[in-house]
Design an enzyme around this catalytic site. Sequence first.
Site, PDB file in Angstrom:
ATOM      1  N   HIS A 109       0.790  -1.227   0.000  1.00 28.32           N
ATOM      2  CA  HIS A 109       0.000   0.000   0.000  1.00 28.32           C
ATOM      3  C   HIS A 109       0.821   1.275   0.000  1.00 28.32           C
ATOM      4  CE1 HIS A 109      -3.313  -2.637   0.708  1.00 28.32           C
ATOM      5  NE2 HIS A 109      -2.857  -3.023   1.878  1.00 28.32           N
ATOM      6  N   PHE A 146      -3.379  14.180   6.586  1.00 27.57           N
ATOM      7  CA  PHE A 146      -3.794  12.889   7.128  1.00 27.57           C
ATOM      8  C   PHE A 146      -3.891  12.997   8.655  1.00 27.57           C
ATOM      9  CE2 PHE A 146      -2.387   8.893   9.079  1.00 27.57           C
ATOM     10  CZ  PHE A 146      -3.393   8.061   8.609  1.00 27.57           C
ATOM     11  N   ASP A 152       1.238  -7.035   2.605  1.00 29.41           N
ATOM     12  CA  ASP A 152       0.456  -6.024   3.334  1.00 29.41           C
ATOM     13  C   ASP A 152       1.347  -4.903   3.878  1.00 29.41           C
ATOM     14  OD1 ASP A 152      -1.980  -4.967   3.949  1.00 29.41           O
ATOM     15  OD2 ASP A 152      -2.586  -6.555   5.322  1.00 29.41           O
TER      16      ASP A 152
END
Length: 333
Positions: free
Chosen positions: A10, A23, A296
Amino acid sequence: PLRKIAIEEHFMDAGAVHGGKAFDPVAFARVSGLEVDFVKAVMRRMNDLHEARIEEMDAAGIDVSILSLTAAGIEGIADPAAAAIAARKVNDFLAETVAKADGRYLGFASIPFQDADAAVRELEYSIGELGFKGVMVNGYVQDPDQDVGHYLDEERFLPVWEAIAEMGIPVYIHPRPSLPQVRDAFYGQHPELAGATWGFAPETATHALRLVYSGLFDRHPGLNVILGHLGETIPYFSWRIQRCFEYNPLGHQVEKRLQDYLCENFYITTSGNHFDQALICAVLTIGADRIMFATDYPFEMSPDAAEWIEKAPISENDKRKIAHGNARALFGI
Ligand code: GRE
Ligand code: ZN
């Protein structure tokens, strides 16, 4: 060493996704069921797309990572027009990142499912022009007016599936945190269960099963959906699902058994689930031809994922298929 291609890796484009706002690690931690310190550490690695990430890939024997926008990504944006603008920005940013990486990165597209026409346009652009290898969708799609979600078995998404099937690209369904009403009812006093510990798995498995029992794969028998985390519990539970569906189909007839759809329309990845017993269940249910390696990143450390698959108690041949062979074949790498 065992060469690897990793496909649930990601990145975050906070500027594009949050409309220029920074963020917020506290908000992300709350909805994802994570400690704030964990989120801060993850985000430092998330935002590195150059030195440290490539070093980690080298250490893990990963030749190529297919990058995807982290959850909830475009699917979490309520306003359809904003979602379309954000998807375009994210895809352009990803294409630049891939172009600069000397072949070490490929990309999954983000598309604005909120508006089917815009989603098809973004598919044509991101797959056709930018050369991405498939679509990453982070769970249900936010409704513009209420805090509800739209799962991809709804009729409004059929034109998007049609375009996806025609292009012959896979769709990776990644978890996102459940809707607030589900989270509250299921996890009330137990937020530690809402996220990757447990909640992501039933959330995402339910989404996948809704696709199966909507007849999507009868309509498009060549379509491929990818699930992470060794299949979000579906392989382990597949016999019982099929058995109980046969007793109680409640009007939802489909042409094949769940096991057939798993073997013909699904791939699963090893992301964040380094458990030999679960891997063996997956090998015996869906077969090593439909399992692919993933780490991941940055929620997991790539060398941990690599060491685990290298030592897994399966055949050398299966290991090679899982580590890189199946991804090479599916994505034409
Ligand atoms: C993810 O992959 O998106 C993820 C989270 C939170 C915790 C773990 C995890 O969003 O793998
Ligand atoms: Zn992930």
